[in-house]
Design a protein around this motif. Structure first.
Motif, PDB file in Angstrom:
ATOM      1  N   ASP A  66     -38.515  11.038   3.907  1.00 11.47           N
ATOM      2  CA  ASP A  66     -37.601   9.997   3.445  1.00 11.47           C
ATOM      3  C   ASP A  66     -36.271  10.582   2.978  1.00 11.47           C
ATOM      4  O   ASP A  66     -35.561   9.970   2.189  1.00 11.47           O
ATOM      5  N   ASP A  68     -32.468  11.177   3.331  1.00 10.81           N
ATOM      6  CA  ASP A  68     -31.354  10.506   3.994  1.00 10.81           C
ATOM      7  C   ASP A  68     -30.699  11.494   4.958  1.00 10.81           C
ATOM      8  O   ASP A  68     -30.311  12.587   4.550  1.00 10.81           O
ATOM      9  N   SER A  80     -37.785   2.727  -2.166  1.00  9.05           N
ATOM     10  CA  SER A  80     -36.656   2.941  -1.249  1.00  9.05           C
ATOM     11  C   SER A  80     -36.977   4.074  -0.283  1.00  9.05           C
ATOM     12  O   SER A  80     -36.606   4.027   0.896  1.00  9.05           O
ATOM     13  N   LEU A  84     -37.091   3.866   3.779  1.00  8.13           N
ATOM     14  CA  LEU A  84     -36.303   4.777   4.613  1.00  8.13           C
ATOM     15  C   LEU A  84     -37.183   5.497   5.633  1.00  8.13           C
ATOM     16  O   LEU A  84     -36.857   5.545   6.825  1.00  8.13           O
ATOM     17  N   ASP A  87     -38.504   2.958   8.219  1.00  5.13           N
ATOM     18  CA  ASP A  87     -37.430   2.564   9.141  1.00  5.13           C
ATOM     19  C   ASP A  87     -37.206   3.637  10.197  1.00  5.13           C
ATOM     20  O   ASP A  87     -36.973   3.332  11.367  1.00  5.13           O
ATOM     21  N   THR A  88     -37.300   4.895   9.798  1.00  5.85           N
ATOM     22  CA  THR A  88     -37.136   6.005  10.739  1.00  5.85           C
ATOM     23  C   THR A  88     -38.284   6.033  11.737  1.00  5.85           C
ATOM     24  O   THR A  88     -38.073   6.207  12.947  1.00  5.85           O
TER      25      THR A  88
END
Length: 158
Positions: A66, A68, A80, A84, A87-88
């Motif tokens: 996770d 960024d 969060s 993340l 979503d990836t």
């Protein structure tokens, strides 16, 4: 063992051993490149692995954190971070022409087992069908200070 049967086995055994190799050679394989997050030591300009590999109808998804991609750092909170990383994973699965519901196996490594509930709350929202088999493991520290690293296997439905 009768001599004819033994001779037949002796002749067919090498062919049987080669069958999986021959079948594998005919399996189409596609590699999906991974993007290196900034600020993670040892990654270089491009990571030394693929984000995923499609072998036939099966997609093998590499461990994804996770962190960024722009900063190399994880978000402040676990929810969060879960969003993340998922979503990836979803973007990787989509690039291969699959959906999150095609996942059959998921393995989650967590830097803190107390984040189990936060991860599950987010995780549930990524699926509409039956959930994939899954493991949730405490891993201590993860690369780049990540909350989670997720990997999995998806199978294209016929």
């Amino acid at each position: 063992m009768k001599p004819l049967f033994a001779a037949t086995i002796a002749l067919l055994a090498p062919i049987a051993l080669l069958a999986p190799i021959a079948g594998h050679a005919a399996t189409p394989v596609t590699h999906f490149p991974a993007a290196a997050p900034k600020g993670i030591a040892g990654m270089g300009a491009s990571p030394p692995f693929s984000a995923a590999v499609m072998a036939g109808d099966t997609l093998y998804i590499a461990g994804t954190t996770d962190n960024d991609p722009a900063t190399g750092k994880p978000p402040a909170d676990a929810a969060s971070g879960a969003r993340l990383v998922l979503d990836t994973i979803k973007a990787t699965v989509t690039r291969a022409g699959l959906t999150m519901d095609d996942l059959v196996w998921v393995q989650v490594f967590a830097s803190n087992l107390a984040d189990f509930g936060a991860f599950n709350t987010v995780y549930r929202t990524y699926f509409t069908g039956p959930m994939p088999a899954r493991a949730f493991l405490g891993a201590g520290s993860l690369l780049g200070g990540a909350h989670f690293e997720v990997m999995g296997i998806a199978v294209k439905r016929k």
